[in-house]
Design a protein around this motif. Structure first.
Motif, short mmCIF file in Angstrom:
data_model
loop_
_atom_site.label_atom_id
_atom_site.label_comp_id
_atom_site.label_asym_id
_atom_site.label_seq_id
_atom_site.Cartn_x
_atom_site.Cartn_y
_atom_site.Cartn_z
N GLU A 142 0.76 -1.28 0.07
CA GLU A 142 -0.01 0.23 0.03
C GLU A 142 1.02 1.27 0.01
OE1 GLU A 142 -2.79 0.12 3.04
OE2 GLU A 142 -3.71 -1.80 2.42
N LEU A 143 0.62 1.98 -0.88
CA LEU A 143 1.55 3.27 -1.13
C LEU A 143 0.72 4.55 -0.55
CD1 LEU A 143 2.42 3.18 -4.92
CD2 LEU A 143 3.78 2.30 -2.74
N SER A 144 1.69 5.39 0.23
CA SER A 144 1.13 6.54 0.83
C SER A 144 0.71 7.51 -0.22
CB SER A 144 2.12 7.11 1.65
OG SER A 144 3.28 7.73 0.86
N PRO A 145 -0.20 8.42 0.04
CA PRO A 145 -0.26 9.46 -1.02
C PRO A 145 0.77 10.26 -1.79
CG PRO A 145 -2.01 9.66 0.85
CD PRO A 145 -1.09 8.61 1.14
N GLU A 146 1.72 10.59 -0.99
CA GLU A 146 3.13 10.82 -1.37
C GLU A 146 3.85 10.01 -2.33
OE1 GLU A 146 2.20 10.82 1.88
OE2 GLU A 146 1.68 12.77 2.18
N GLU A 147 3.78 8.92 -2.16
CA GLU A 147 4.47 7.90 -3.04
C GLU A 147 3.61 7.73 -4.18
OE1 GLU A 147 6.73 4.68 0.33
OE2 GLU A 147 4.34 4.58 -0.13
N ILE A 148 2.43 7.59 -4.22
CA ILE A 148 1.60 7.50 -5.33
C ILE A 148 1.92 8.85 -6.52
CG2 ILE A 148 -0.72 7.53 -6.33
CD1 ILE A 148 -1.51 5.96 -3.81
N LYS A 149 1.87 9.90 -5.58
CA LYS A 149 2.19 11.35 -6.53
C LYS A 149 3.71 11.25 -6.96
CE LYS A 149 2.31 16.28 -5.87
NZ LYS A 149 2.16 17.46 -5.11
N LYS A 150 4.68 10.66 -6.27
CA LYS A 150 6.08 10.74 -6.65
C LYS A 150 6.27 9.81 -7.70
CE LYS A 150 10.80 9.93 -5.22
NZ LYS A 150 11.64 9.77 -3.89
#
Length: 215
Positions: free
Chosen positions: A146-154
């Motif tokens: 599960e990715l954090s919103p920051e990781e998804i954005k990156k």
């Protein structure tokens, strides 16, 4: 009127009898198989030469090198391992596992017949088998993290950047990238961006160059 095969068979059976006819047919078929089977059979020498070409061709394709299958030392190594009971696919597996470990390191110079097909061949093959077992275990037990919103954005930013680079790069960019390569040159030149490793290296190079120019 020309007779068909069935009519000829019945006529011959009436003349010499079914038993003798079948015996004659069997003798004819055996002679036919012996004649054409012998003509098409590959000699042991031709079979060995073919295996050498396939193995060394695969080594050169994976590593970007230019070894010759005709070298006496290379042939002796391949023959020794074949005599040990190994097959062509196992040669390719050894090439795969050691290339994965060495290709982008200083040890890339050991991706050669002398090292790969020598006395450590079976050990290298066991490394391949071990890696495949681990990959299978990871695959069966793997769960998408599960990715954090920051990781998804990156990740999305990186994909967008990669797409932009690959749509707008110039031949000068490619030449500059190619000239700074110390290894993997032949493969990079032959495959260009069709090879996933070359593609990743090229994108990383351009991103790094852009960051340095702004720094």
């Amino acid at each position: 009127m020309k007779k068909d095969n069935r009519e000829l068979y019945l006529e011959a059976k009436d003349l010499i009898g079914k038993e003798l006819l079948e015996q004659k047919q069997r003798q004819f078929l055996l002679r036919l198989l012996k004649k054409y089977g012998k003509a098409q059979k590959v000699s042991p020498k031709e079979d060995f030469e073919s295996k050498c070409l396939e193995i060394i061709g695969y080594l050169n394709h994976v590593t970007g090198k230019e070894y010759r299958a005709s070298t006496s030392d290379t042939k002796a190594l391949i023959r020794a391992r074949l005599n040990d009971g190994f097959n062509v696919d196992e040669f390719k597996q050894v090439i795969d596992v050691k290339s994965a470990q060495w290709l982008t390191t200083d040890q890339h110079r050991y991706l050669r017949p002398k090292t790969l097909f020598g006395t450590k061949f079976e050990g290298y093959l066991q490394e391949y088998n071990s890696r495949k077992r681990k990959e299978k275990q990871r695959y069966t037990s793997y769960k998408e993290p599960e990715l954090s919103p920051e990781e998804i954005k990156k990740n999305e930013e990186f994909k967008a950047k990669e797409k932009e680079i690959l749509e707008n790069y110039t031949e000068e960019d490619w030449i500059a990238f190619f000239n700074q390569l110390k290894i993997f040159k032949n493969e990079a030149y032959a495959q260009r961006l069709n090879h996933p490793i070359v593609k990743r290296m090229f994108v990383a190079y351009l991103i790094r160059r852009e960051e340095e120019s702004h720094g």
